[in-house]
Design an enzyme around this catalytic site. Structure first.
Site, PDB file in Angstrom:
ATOM      1  N   CYS A   1     -76.972   4.929-102.149  1.00 23.41           N
ATOM      2  CA  CYS A   1     -78.179   4.258-102.641  1.00 23.41           C
ATOM      3  C   CYS A   1     -77.891   3.163-103.654  1.00 23.41           C
ATOM      4  O   CYS A   1     -78.818   2.512-104.139  1.00 23.41           O
ATOM      5  CB  CYS A   1     -79.127   5.288-103.247  1.00 23.41           C
ATOM      6  SG  CYS A   1     -79.617   6.579-102.087  1.00 23.41           S
TER       7      CYS A   1
ATOM      8  N   GLU B   1     -77.153   2.096 -96.185  1.00 26.67           N
ATOM      9  CA  GLU B   1     -76.276   3.176 -95.752  1.00 26.67           C
ATOM     10  C   GLU B   1     -76.676   3.680 -94.377  1.00 26.67           C
ATOM     11  O   GLU B   1     -76.140   4.675 -93.894  1.00 26.67           O
ATOM     12  CB  GLU B   1     -76.280   4.322 -96.769  1.00 26.67           C
ATOM     13  CG  GLU B   1     -77.632   4.955 -97.029  1.00 26.67           C
ATOM     14  CD  GLU B   1     -77.541   6.078 -98.046  1.00 26.67           C
ATOM     15  OE1 GLU B   1     -77.217   7.209 -97.620  1.00 26.67           O
ATOM     16  OE2 GLU B   1     -77.806   5.851 -99.228  1.00 26.67           O
TER      17      GLU B   1
ATOM     18  N   HIS C   1     -83.709   5.000-109.778  1.00 26.58           N
ATOM     19  CA  HIS C   1     -83.570   5.314-108.359  1.00 26.58           C
ATOM     20  C   HIS C   1     -84.338   6.603-108.099  1.00 26.58           C
ATOM     21  O   HIS C   1     -84.178   7.591-108.828  1.00 26.58           O
ATOM     22  CB  HIS C   1     -82.094   5.500-107.997  1.00 26.58           C
ATOM     23  CG  HIS C   1     -81.884   6.194-106.697  1.00 26.58           C
ATOM     24  ND1 HIS C   1     -82.370   5.702-105.505  1.00 26.58           N
ATOM     25  CD2 HIS C   1     -81.266   7.375-106.391  1.00 26.58           C
ATOM     26  CE1 HIS C   1     -82.053   6.531-104.527  1.00 26.58           C
ATOM     27  NE2 HIS C   1     -81.383   7.553-105.033  1.00 26.58           N
TER      28      HIS C   1
ATOM     29  N   SER D   1     -76.314  17.386-106.336  1.00 24.67           N
ATOM     30  CA  SER D   1     -76.768  16.000-106.424  1.00 24.67           C
ATOM     31  C   SER D   1     -77.689  15.798-107.618  1.00 24.67           C
ATOM     32  O   SER D   1     -77.576  14.803-108.350  1.00 24.67           O
ATOM     33  CB  SER D   1     -77.478  15.591-105.130  1.00 24.67           C
ATOM     34  OG  SER D   1     -77.661  14.191-105.085  1.00 24.67           O
TER      35      SER D   1
ATOM     36  N   ASN E   1     -88.241   8.313 -99.850  1.00 22.26           N
ATOM     37  CA  ASN E   1     -86.934   7.792-100.249  1.00 22.26           C
ATOM     38  C   ASN E   1     -86.513   6.670 -99.307  1.00 22.26           C
ATOM     39  O   ASN E   1     -86.461   6.850 -98.089  1.00 22.26           O
ATOM     40  CB  ASN E   1     -85.904   8.921-100.214  1.00 22.26           C
ATOM     41  CG  ASN E   1     -84.579   8.522-100.832  1.00 22.26           C
ATOM     42  OD1 ASN E   1     -84.410   7.416-101.335  1.00 22.26           O
ATOM     43  ND2 ASN E   1     -83.626   9.446-100.816  1.00 22.26           N
TER      44      ASN E   1
END
Length: 390
Positions: free
Chosen positions: A111, A79, A233, A201, A275
């Site tokens: 992701c 991304e 994730h 989120s 991340n």
């Protein structure tokens, strides 16, 4: 025919900032970063590393010349691509000297991109059993200095070879997936920084896991006790834990303890990288495989992928006989030990270094970057990459 992960490798920049020191600089209690979100170090990408070079370096050490001939599909999930038109994978195809008779594309869904690439690869292998697919997941997570998301930044890449008769993990048939239009995280084309509604989120991540897990159980007939571990994730390492604990009451205490223990092991690499968006689920898987030495062949591993916006999927894999012989544990251990800590002020300076926005030519000093593949500058609006060992 079994299809799955034949090889897996990763790469992270050689620089990192200590989260305790970042917290002090931001006048935050260090425990908020180290315990509250579960991060200890954050990888920092110098200007000589972008998503292309990170992914290329991740793939470099796992590919043989025979692999390069067999690979006829390169799929790059990211991304934070470097061009609105040209696939980042095409650069890598050239840098690694891949078979020219290969498809190469870039896929995007936050992701979730690398997971989409794996599912595409499975279909390709099913139709072409003798071929192999190179799946890449690389990103540089940037929210901005002194922002609410700063502590969940990071940089790195995962590279996987998907093939028939895989040596590491066979991917099972059943999977469950879900899509919903959610504005929990996004990055408009005019912005270099991601925008995020952190509370939303977190809520959506857990909601997606709950719904998808329920659907997966219906489709597969499996339950928590059938899993040795579940990898998640990891936008930050506490996120997966929050999701896992919502379903633990479905099973006996012994299974709960096993899943929690193995979850903690799966977070070790991410705690020290941060991340990496599309690659973070697979960094968790790699951490589990390399750090849990008694993880038996035949074990079933659950994989939960979530990409904000939002798409989620739960799927599973079975570890293959002697899979540990095909891991690059030593190289990855050396990568971690060779990294250099930068101060908070140095990190801020590195963060502020960006390429010209108007295409102005620039040469970058790659001598300070130990990576074999680097971004050397820009010329005539074109990124200039170098492979130091060629």
């Amino acid at each position: 025919m079994d299809i799955g992960i034949d090889k897996i490798g990763f790469y992270a920049p050689h620089l990192y900032v200590d989260m305790n020191k970042l917290a002090v600089s931001r006048e935050v209690e260090p425990e908020k970063f180290t315990i509250g979100i579960g991060q200890e170090k954050m990888a920092v990408a110098p200007i000589t590393q972008d998503t292309v070079t990170l992914a290329a370096n991740a793939a470099l050490d796992i590919l043989t010349e025979a692999d390069k001939e067999k690979i006829d599909f390169v799929i790059f999930g990211t991304e934070t691509g470097v061009d609105h038109s040209k696939s980042a994978g095409v650069y890598i195809h050239h840098l690694l000297g891949m078979n020219p008779w290969a498809r190469t594309v870039e896929v995007k869904q936050a992701c979730y991109g690398a997971t989409a690439a794996i599912q595409m690869a499975k279909g390709h292998i099913a139709l072409n059993p003798s071929s192999k697919v190179l799946v890449l997941g690389a990103d540089i997570a940037r929210y901005g200095l002194k922002t609410s998301g700063e502590a969940t930044q990071g940089a790195g890449a995962i590279a996987m070879v998907i093939s028939a008769e895989p040596k590491i993990m066979k991917l099972e048939e059943h999977s469950a997936y879900l899509t919903a239009d959610v504005m929990d995280f996004w990055r408009p084309v005019y912005s270099e920084m991601a925008l995020v509604d952190g509370k939303l989120s977190n809520e959506q991540y857990i909601s997606f896991f709950s719904k998808i897990w329920g659907k997966y159980k219906e489709k597969s007939g499996l339950a928590l006790q059938d899993f040795e571990a579940i990898c998640y994730h990891l936008p930050y390492t506490k996120m997966g834990y929050k999701a896992l604990k919502t379903v633990l009451d479905e099973t006996a205490e012994e299974t709960q303890e096993r899943l929690l223990s193995n979850y903690k092991i799966s977070t070790q690499y991410s705690r020290n990288i941060g991340n990496i968006y599309t690659g973070s689920l697979y960094l968790a898987l790699l951490s589990l495989l390399e750090q849990k030495e008694d993880l038996a062949a035949g074990s079933r591993i659950g994989l939960f992928s979530y990409g904000s916006g939002a798409v989620g999927e739960f799927f599973t894999g079975i570890l293959q006989p002697n899979y540990r012989n095909y891991l690059n544990t030593r190289q990855h251990t050396e990568l971690f030990s060779a990294r250099t800590e930068v101060s908070v002020s140095e990190y801020e300076q590195i963060f502020a270094e960006t390429l010209p926005k108007d295409g102005t030519s620039i040469e970058l000093d790659t001598d300070q970057d130990p990576a074999k593949i680097c971004l050397a500058g820009m010329k005539d609006h074109m990124r200039q990459y170098i492979h130091k060992t060629k």
